[in-house]
Each structure stands twice: as structure tokens, then as C-alpha cells.
Design a protein around this motif. Sequence first.
Motif, PDB file in Angstrom:
ATOM      1  N   PRO A 196       0.795  -1.229   0.000  1.00 55.06           N
ATOM      2  CA  PRO A 196       0.000   0.000   0.000  1.00 55.06           C
ATOM      3  C   PRO A 196       0.827   1.278   0.000  1.00 55.06           C
ATOM      4  CG  PRO A 196       0.120  -0.889   2.209  1.00 55.06           C
ATOM      5  CD  PRO A 196       0.837  -1.881   1.323  1.00 55.06           C
ATOM      6  N   ILE A 197       2.110   1.181   0.367  1.00 57.16           N
ATOM      7  CA  ILE A 197       2.954   2.363   0.520  1.00 57.16           C
ATOM      8  C   ILE A 197       4.383   1.936   0.242  1.00 57.16           C
ATOM      9  CG2 ILE A 197       3.170   1.933   3.014  1.00 57.16           C
ATOM     10  CD1 ILE A 197       3.357   4.972   3.436  1.00 57.16           C
ATOM     11  N   ALA A 198       5.139   2.795  -0.421  1.00 57.61           N
ATOM     12  CA  ALA A 198       6.528   2.464  -0.712  1.00 57.61           C
ATOM     13  C   ALA A 198       7.370   3.730  -0.723  1.00 57.61           C
ATOM     14  CB  ALA A 198       6.655   1.738  -2.054  1.00 57.61           C
ATOM     15  N   HIS A 199       8.658   3.539  -0.399  1.00 58.35           N
ATOM     16  CA  HIS A 199       9.606   4.645  -0.410  1.00 58.35           C
ATOM     17  C   HIS A 199       9.857   5.119  -1.840  1.00 58.35           C
ATOM     18  CE1 HIS A 199      14.066   5.701  -0.793  1.00 58.35           C
ATOM     19  NE2 HIS A 199      13.493   6.768  -0.289  1.00 58.35           N
ATOM     20  N   ALA A 200      10.005   6.424  -1.983  1.00 60.84           N
ATOM     21  CA  ALA A 200      10.412   7.039  -3.246  1.00 60.84           C
ATOM     22  C   ALA A 200      11.269   8.246  -2.898  1.00 60.84           C
ATOM     23  CB  ALA A 200       9.182   7.466  -4.049  1.00 60.84           C
ATOM     24  N   ASN A 201      12.110   8.674  -3.831  1.00 62.15           N
ATOM     25  CA  ASN A 201      12.764   9.971  -3.631  1.00 62.15           C
ATOM     26  C   ASN A 201      12.858  10.714  -4.941  1.00 62.15           C
ATOM     27  OD1 ASN A 201      15.009   8.552  -4.684  1.00 62.15           O
ATOM     28  ND2 ASN A 201      15.989   8.371  -2.696  1.00 62.15           N
ATOM     29  N   ASP A 202      13.206  11.999  -4.849  1.00 61.70           N
ATOM     30  CA  ASP A 202      12.874  12.943  -5.915  1.00 61.70           C
ATOM     31  C   ASP A 202      13.984  13.978  -6.057  1.00 61.70           C
ATOM     32  OD1 ASP A 202      11.643  15.207  -7.266  1.00 61.70           O
ATOM     33  OD2 ASP A 202       9.679  14.378  -6.788  1.00 61.70           O
ATOM     34  N   GLY A 203      14.755  13.871  -7.188  1.00 60.78           N
ATOM     35  CA  GLY A 203      15.791  14.855  -7.453  1.00 60.78           C
ATOM     36  C   GLY A 203      15.481  15.754  -8.641  1.00 60.78           C
ATOM     37  N   GLY A 204      14.434  15.390  -9.397  1.00 55.49           N
ATOM     38  CA  GLY A 204      14.004  16.214 -10.521  1.00 55.49           C
ATOM     39  C   GLY A 204      12.550  15.939 -10.859  1.00 55.49           C
ATOM     40  N   GLY A 205      11.886  15.242  -9.906  1.00 52.53           N
ATOM     41  CA  GLY A 205      10.489  14.863 -10.108  1.00 52.53           C
ATOM     42  C   GLY A 205      10.220  13.404  -9.816  1.00 52.53           C
ATOM     43  N   SER A 206      11.181  12.706  -9.229  1.00 55.99           N
ATOM     44  CA  SER A 206      11.138  11.246  -9.189  1.00 55.99           C
ATOM     45  C   SER A 206      10.173  10.625  -8.181  1.00 55.99           C
ATOM     46  CB  SER A 206      12.540  10.687  -8.945  1.00 55.99           C
ATOM     47  OG  SER A 206      13.389  11.020 -10.010  1.00 55.99           O
ATOM     48  N   ILE A 207       9.531  11.418  -7.335  1.00 63.47           N
ATOM     49  CA  ILE A 207       8.338  10.972  -6.608  1.00 63.47           C
ATOM     50  C   ILE A 207       7.108  11.301  -7.439  1.00 63.47           C
ATOM     51  CG2 ILE A 207       6.875  11.342  -4.576  1.00 63.47           C
ATOM     52  CD1 ILE A 207       9.405  11.975  -2.979  1.00 63.47           C
ATOM     53  N   ARG A 208       7.073  12.513  -7.963  1.00 62.00           N
ATOM     54  CA  ARG A 208       5.862  13.018  -8.614  1.00 62.00           C
ATOM     55  C   ARG A 208       5.649  12.425 -10.008  1.00 62.00           C
ATOM     56  NH1 ARG A 208       8.037  18.748  -8.352  1.00 62.00           N
ATOM     57  NH2 ARG A 208       9.971  17.517  -8.095  1.00 62.00           N
ATOM     58  N   ILE A 209       6.721  12.191 -10.743  1.00 62.12           N
ATOM     59  CA  ILE A 209       6.581  11.633 -12.095  1.00 62.12           C
ATOM     60  C   ILE A 209       5.940  10.251 -12.059  1.00 62.12           C
ATOM     61  CG2 ILE A 209       7.844  10.824 -14.121  1.00 62.12           C
ATOM     62  CD1 ILE A 209       9.874  13.124 -13.497  1.00 62.12           C
ATOM     63  N   PRO A 210       6.493   9.275 -11.314  1.00 58.06           N
ATOM     64  CA  PRO A 210       5.843   7.962 -11.281  1.00 58.06           C
ATOM     65  C   PRO A 210       4.493   7.981 -10.586  1.00 58.06           C
ATOM     66  CG  PRO A 210       7.710   8.002  -9.792  1.00 58.06           C
ATOM     67  CD  PRO A 210       7.778   9.264 -10.588  1.00 58.06           C
ATOM     68  N   ALA A 211       4.278   8.920  -9.658  1.00 56.61           N
ATOM     69  CA  ALA A 211       2.942   9.059  -9.073  1.00 56.61           C
ATOM     70  C   ALA A 211       1.939   9.449 -10.148  1.00 56.61           C
ATOM     71  CB  ALA A 211       2.957  10.091  -7.947  1.00 56.61           C
ATOM     72  N   SER A 212       2.310  10.394 -10.990  1.00 54.12           N
ATOM     73  CA  SER A 212       1.436  10.824 -12.083  1.00 54.12           C
ATOM     74  C   SER A 212       1.153   9.678 -13.039  1.00 54.12           C
ATOM     75  CB  SER A 212       2.085  11.986 -12.837  1.00 54.12           C
ATOM     76  OG  SER A 212       1.338  12.351 -13.970  1.00 54.12           O
ATOM     77  N   VAL A 213       2.197   8.967 -13.455  1.00 49.85           N
ATOM     78  CA  VAL A 213       2.068   7.893 -14.434  1.00 49.85           C
ATOM     79  C   VAL A 213       1.204   6.749 -13.904  1.00 49.85           C
ATOM     80  CG1 VAL A 213       3.380   6.070 -15.600  1.00 49.85           C
ATOM     81  CG2 VAL A 213       4.206   8.436 -15.642  1.00 49.85           C
ATOM     82  N   ASN A 214       1.331   6.457 -12.602  1.00 46.59           N
ATOM     83  CA  ASN A 214       0.706   5.267 -12.027  1.00 46.59           C
ATOM     84  C   ASN A 214      -0.549   5.548 -11.208  1.00 46.59           C
ATOM     85  OD1 ASN A 214       2.694   2.946 -12.698  1.00 46.59           O
ATOM     86  ND2 ASN A 214       4.004   4.619 -12.015  1.00 46.59           N
ATOM     87  N   GLY A 215      -1.058   6.782 -11.260  1.00 45.16           N
ATOM     88  CA  GLY A 215      -2.316   7.096 -10.594  1.00 45.16           C
ATOM     89  C   GLY A 215      -2.223   7.134  -9.085  1.00 45.16           C
ATOM     90  N   LEU A 216      -1.136   7.708  -8.557  1.00 41.64           N
ATOM     91  CA  LEU A 216      -0.873   7.707  -7.119  1.00 41.64           C
ATOM     92  C   LEU A 216      -0.734   9.129  -6.574  1.00 41.64           C
ATOM     93  CD1 LEU A 216       1.848   4.898  -7.026  1.00 41.64           C
ATOM     94  CD2 LEU A 216      -0.618   4.642  -6.616  1.00 41.64           C
ATOM     95  N   VAL A 217      -0.688   9.199  -5.250  1.00 42.21           N
ATOM     96  CA  VAL A 217      -0.370  10.434  -4.543  1.00 42.21           C
ATOM     97  C   VAL A 217       1.131  10.445  -4.300  1.00 42.21           C
ATOM     98  CG1 VAL A 217      -0.719  11.771  -2.432  1.00 42.21           C
ATOM     99  CG2 VAL A 217      -2.626  10.469  -3.428  1.00 42.21           C
ATOM    100  N   GLY A 218       1.798  11.517  -4.699  1.00 43.33           N
ATOM    101  CA  GLY A 218       3.237  11.622  -4.507  1.00 43.33           C
ATOM    102  C   GLY A 218       3.627  13.007  -4.046  1.00 43.33           C
ATOM    103  N   LEU A 219       4.027  13.134  -2.795  1.00 46.72           N
ATOM    104  CA  LEU A 219       4.422  14.419  -2.212  1.00 46.72           C
ATOM    105  C   LEU A 219       5.944  14.503  -2.100  1.00 46.72           C
ATOM    106  CD1 LEU A 219       3.981  17.099  -0.645  1.00 46.72           C
ATOM    107  CD2 LEU A 219       3.684  15.723   1.421  1.00 46.72           C
ATOM    108  N   LYS A 220       6.530  15.458  -2.799  1.00 47.19           N
ATOM    109  CA  LYS A 220       7.934  15.807  -2.566  1.00 47.19           C
ATOM    110  C   LYS A 220       7.956  16.830  -1.448  1.00 47.19           C
ATOM    111  CE  LYS A 220      10.357  19.188  -3.812  1.00 47.19           C
ATOM    112  NZ  LYS A 220      11.186  19.456  -2.603  1.00 47.19           N
ATOM    113  N   PRO A 221       8.548  16.484  -0.306  1.00 48.36           N
ATOM    114  CA  PRO A 221       8.481  17.407   0.828  1.00 48.36           C
ATOM    115  C   PRO A 221       9.479  18.552   0.721  1.00 48.36           C
ATOM    116  CG  PRO A 221       9.748  15.479   1.437  1.00 48.36           C
ATOM    117  CD  PRO A 221       9.226  15.228   0.039  1.00 48.36           C
TER     118      PRO A 221
END
Length: 466
Positions: free
Chosen positions: A169-194
Motif C-alpha cells: 500500500p505504501i513504498a519509499h520514493a525519492n525525488d531529485g528532478g520529479g522522481s516521486i511526482r513523475i511515477p505518481a502521475s504515471v501510475n495514478g498515485l499520490v506523490g508528495l515531494k516534501p
Amino acid sequence: MTRVHAFTDDALDDLDAVGIVEHLQAGKISVTEVVEAAIARTERVADQLGAVAYRDYDRARREARDPRGGYFAGVPTMIKDNVHVAGMPTMEGTDAWTPYPAKKDGDFARMYLATGLIPLGKTRLSEYGFSASCEHPRLGPVRTPWNTDHTAGASSAGSAALVAAGAVPIAHANDGGGSIRIPASVNGLVGLKPTRGRLAQDAQMRQMPVRIVADGVVTRSVRDTAAFYREAERVYRPLQMPPIGDLTRPGRKRLRVALNTTGLARGADAEVTALTEQTARLLEDLGHTVIEADAPVAPSFSDDFLLYWGSLALAMLSGGRRLHGKTWIRANHDALTIGLARHARRNLHRLPTAILRLRRGAREAALFFDKYDVSLTPTLATPTPKLGHLDPTQDYDALVDRLLDWVAFTPLQNVTGTPAISLPLATTATGLPQGMMLGSGFGHEAVLLELGYELEQARPWARITG
């Protein structure tokens, strides 16, 4: 179109992470049942999605028998393969050296696991996280479960694919140029870059000249993301910014929203522009004020960011043998990594000035958010491409041009250090999720989460099983 998911009538059912916690606390399911269900689900979709970098099911089963404390005690998760977890190798999306198990948890993993989450293993990313699509020439691609002909995005591709498919239900992600938000967008998820510094980070991330990388999670619901940040804050509390706290519902304040579809240098295509304008109208219907505004960036932003991105590739290749020993093979790197490093080497004399200009981004963002409460853009400028469009073996200049066309919005917040969230509020004509991105000022994740709750209630997002 091939759609893949693992949702079934087991202990996980279609519960999000908070739902699993509630069922565990009520005694409706056991931790062992939950972990075994997650293992079975992961194996059901792993080969089709290409999402798993390393399995550690024995460890997960041991922890299920004696889970550590924390709100998420017993909830299964996966960790992206670019942070250190004791006993697991860290390969960063490449096969350029022989892996070895980490001796201890990195700072992020220590904080992450202190919330009670049980890791099943590690997930795949694009090589070093440089590409927005994970399509390694030897390891293969990571596919979105919404349509396996298409990329799962990147760099947190494996994490997002498994969460979207219902494996965890939940997995780690990190984001240096969009890498939380990009796959969140593609896969229909919530992705917050803090906000920069909100969560504990491994030393290599903290030591960057411009700290563009932020760790976080991808989830299927706003409440899961909010609960994670609440629990993380109980483990690691950054004193230089306001707390997020326990957010469980929409906020009452009506907001000033800055709408932009023109991007940092390249704008959204016609379809994505129309979907973004639909989201703007929804915000207006909810009582918020939407105003068109330019992005707060200098004309040099894209060139400066690409050069800085390339300098990270150059550092990886220059230090590879020293870090990884005789097993390190430079030729095993993909053409994007090598091309980025070459670009940086040729323009190294421009790097100090580029870094200075990028560092000014935080001040420009602060002035912008004195005028507006929230920004609204699409997360990505075009619909999700098919696998092959961003194949890292193609000509470097052509590949970078395609990447910049797609990732025209997300790098801004990495430079400014401000938070941004991708919400799956739209669907393209081909039936794929299309994220909408909301940004806010430094330390104001609470504004984004409260608005996320409101939008989730007003326009519930599509489900992969629907």
C-alpha cells in the motif's frame, strides 16, 4: 492494452495503509497474514512489471512474527534501491559493479523503518535516477500496471508500479528532478515531494552543492501520505520549519492558486493543458481563486539544471572505481549517464555560475508564494509515452530533448526546496492516469495535504480495478 494488478480477496483486500492499520488494531487480520499476502501479490506481478530489484522475504517474515513498534507496525512496504538498508545491497539502478549488503541502515531507512513499516525488499529505478523512465538496456524496463506497453516513469518506478498494482500500500520514493511526482502521475498515485530537510536523509544526499533530492513515499490515498508524514515527524522533527501535524480532513481556508501550463522552458501539450484547466475550474467551483501566472524561474533555469544534473553523473563515473573497487565497469553504464557526464565535463567552467543561479531559486520561490498560496501545473507536460520513446541507448541529444519535453514542470521545486504534490486527478484519452501538481511555500506541506483531501473528495480518482 494490458492492465496488471494483484488486488484480490486476501488480508490486504483493497485497503490502503491506514485501513490495514485499522484492521490490524481491530484484530480482523494478523501481521503474518498481511505480510504473506503482500509477498504473494508482489510475486504475482513482479515479472510482468519488472519492478523488484531485491527480495528479502525471509527478513519480512521474521519481522512479521515480532514487529517493531510504530503506528505502521506490520504494514508491508518496499524501499527504493538507492538508500542503504542493513543486509540489502544498494545498486542504484545499474549493474556496473558487484553488489554487497549494506552494513547498517542509512539515516533515511532508520527513520523510515522506525514508523513500523516492514520492508519486503527493494525496488528498481532508472540508472542513478537520471532518467524519467526506467528502461535499462540489460536489466529491462519497469512497466506501469495501467498499460504494460508504457513506462512506469522514474526514477521511483518500481515503488510506484508495485503500489499502483496493489502489491503493497505504501513504498519509499525519492525525488531529485520529479522522481516521486513523475511515477505518481504515471501510475495514478499520490506523490508528495516534501520541503528540503523535512525528512532524515543519507549523507550523500545532504552533501550535494544544491540539495535537490528529497525522500518520501508514494501511496494510493491522501490519508496514507498524511499519516506517513505525521509518523515520520514523531521520529525526526526538523525545527527550522512548521510541523505538518495530524491532518485528517480538508482545510477551510480558500486559497489563491497560480495556474501555469507553459512550464519552465517548454509547455504542456493541448490535451494536458485542457486537463489542467479542468482542474483549475474544479478549484474555482470549490471556492478557490485561480490566477494565471508565470513560473518563478530565470531564462537560464533549464540549461543550469541540466548542467548540474550532468555534474552528478560525472561524479558517479569519476568516483566509481574508488567506491566500488575492481568489479566496477564503466562500460556497463547506459548512454544517458555517459552523455550527461560528457556534457558536464565539456561545460565544467560554467558549473559554478549555474550553481549560484540555482541557489537563488529559493529566494524567487519565496517571493512567488508571498503572492499565491498554491501553484497548479500538470505534473508532466504530455501523456505517458510508450516504452522505447525514452530508451537510454538512443542518441543522447535526442533523448535529452524528449526528456525535457516531458519533464517540463517538476525540477523547479527540487531547486527551490519547496514542497509539491502530484494527485491523480485526470485521465488521458487513452485511459492512463495524468497527475496534476500543486506546489506551496517552504514548509507548507499541510496546505497541500489539506487541499489534496478536498480534491480527493470532490473528484475521486480512477481505480486500476475499475
